[in-house]
Design a protein around this motif. Structure first.
Motif, PDB file in Angstrom:
ATOM      1  N   VAL A 127       4.488   8.458  -0.835  1.00 41.87           N
ATOM      2  CA  VAL A 127       5.440   8.369   0.350  1.00 41.87           C
ATOM      3  C   VAL A 127       6.612   7.021  -0.079  1.00 41.87           C
ATOM      4  N   ALA A 128       6.153   6.373  -0.865  1.00 41.05           N
ATOM      5  CA  ALA A 128       7.325   5.234  -1.290  1.00 41.05           C
ATOM      6  C   ALA A 128       8.094   5.511  -1.964  1.00 41.05           C
ATOM      7  N   SER A 129       8.236   6.416  -2.628  1.00 40.16           N
ATOM      8  CA  SER A 129       9.005   7.700  -3.737  1.00 40.16           C
ATOM      9  C   SER A 129       9.765   8.814  -2.877  1.00 40.16           C
ATOM     10  N   PHE A 130       9.700   8.435  -1.585  1.00 41.48           N
ATOM     11  CA  PHE A 130       9.954   9.372  -0.636  1.00 41.48           C
ATOM     12  C   PHE A 130      11.277   8.969   0.762  1.00 41.48           C
ATOM     13  N   TYR A 131      10.544   7.505   0.990  1.00 36.88           N
ATOM     14  CA  TYR A 131      11.325   6.575   2.092  1.00 36.88           C
ATOM     15  C   TYR A 131      11.134   4.899   1.444  1.00 36.88           C
ATOM     16  N   PRO A 132      12.215   4.205   2.064  1.00 35.36           N
ATOM     17  CA  PRO A 132      11.604   2.980   1.498  1.00 35.36           C
ATOM     18  C   PRO A 132      11.047   2.325   2.552  1.00 35.36           C
ATOM     19  N   LYS A 133      10.627   0.883   1.362  1.00 39.70           N
ATOM     20  CA  LYS A 133      10.312   0.201   2.460  1.00 39.70           C
ATOM     21  C   LYS A 133      10.205  -0.368   3.693  1.00 39.70           C
TER      22      LYS A 133
END
Length: 201
Positions: free
Chosen positions: A158-164
């Motif tokens: 998930v974090a590889s596609f959306y910023p924290k």
């Protein structure tokens, strides 16, 4: 739309759009998501109620064709829609799914990679209170298809596609709960012992 679309009906519709585009000397390109991908690519669902897309090329031509098909078939004009765009990543990954092209005219359809689709589904997840939710079942399928073994692995995708900043606590806790439900309590141990502050949203 009067009835749901199965795989053959979806493919027929895509062919129809391609032929209508060619008659207009147009090239249309869009990416498909959700139920359309689960039905056509994975056969994880039998049917879908609508077609979720993001248009990349030929938007005016596609809208005219969609309206035309809706009138002819007496379907709801929103049978093909871009409601999914609120969950689109700024770092998308696609694979080609369907192309009919002749002399630069026709249709090209892309689909998200399994990892990107998983991340989108996780971001859209509403929790486990509705166990029969198609989104929950899609996530279950993708966890097994991708081979995800732990919450940390899922959260990294998930974090590889959306910023924290976009990953809410609701998403984090919902995903943790779902992974524990699918893979067992051991799947979240690593996060609890070593990475608890990684995904706070």
């Amino acid at each position: 739309m009067k009835s749901s679309l199965d795989k053959e009906a979806l493919l027929d519709i895509l062919r129809d759009i391609a032929e209508r585009a060619k008659k207009r000397d147009a090239m249309i390109e869009f990416s498909v998501y959700g139920g359309t991908v689960m039905v056509i690519e994975y056969e994880a669902r039998k049917m879908t109620r609508d077609v979720d897309v993001v248009i990349h090329r030929g938007a005016s031509f596609l809208r005219a064709i969609v309206d035309e098909i809706a009138r002819e078939k007496e379907w709801d004009p929103g049978w093909l829609n871009d409601g999914v765009k609120g969950f689109i990543s700024s770092n998308p990954q696609f694979q080609e799914m369907f192309t009919i092209e002749e002399d630069g005219c026709g249709l090209r359809v892309l689909r998200p990679t399994p990892e990107y689709l998983f991340a989108m589904k996780a971001m859209a997840m509403r929790g486990l209170d509705s166990e029969n939710s198609s989104d929950i079942e899609d996530i279950r399928f993708l966890v097994k298809s991708i081979g995800i073994k732990s919450f940390d692995e899922a959260a990294d995708i998930v974090a590889s596609f959306y910023p924290k900043s976009q990953i809410s606590p609701k998403t984090t806790f919902g995903l943790q709960e779902l992974l524990e439900n699918i893979l067992g309590p051991e799947s979240v141990v690593q996060r609890e012992t070593g990475h608890e502050d990684r995904y706070e949203g």
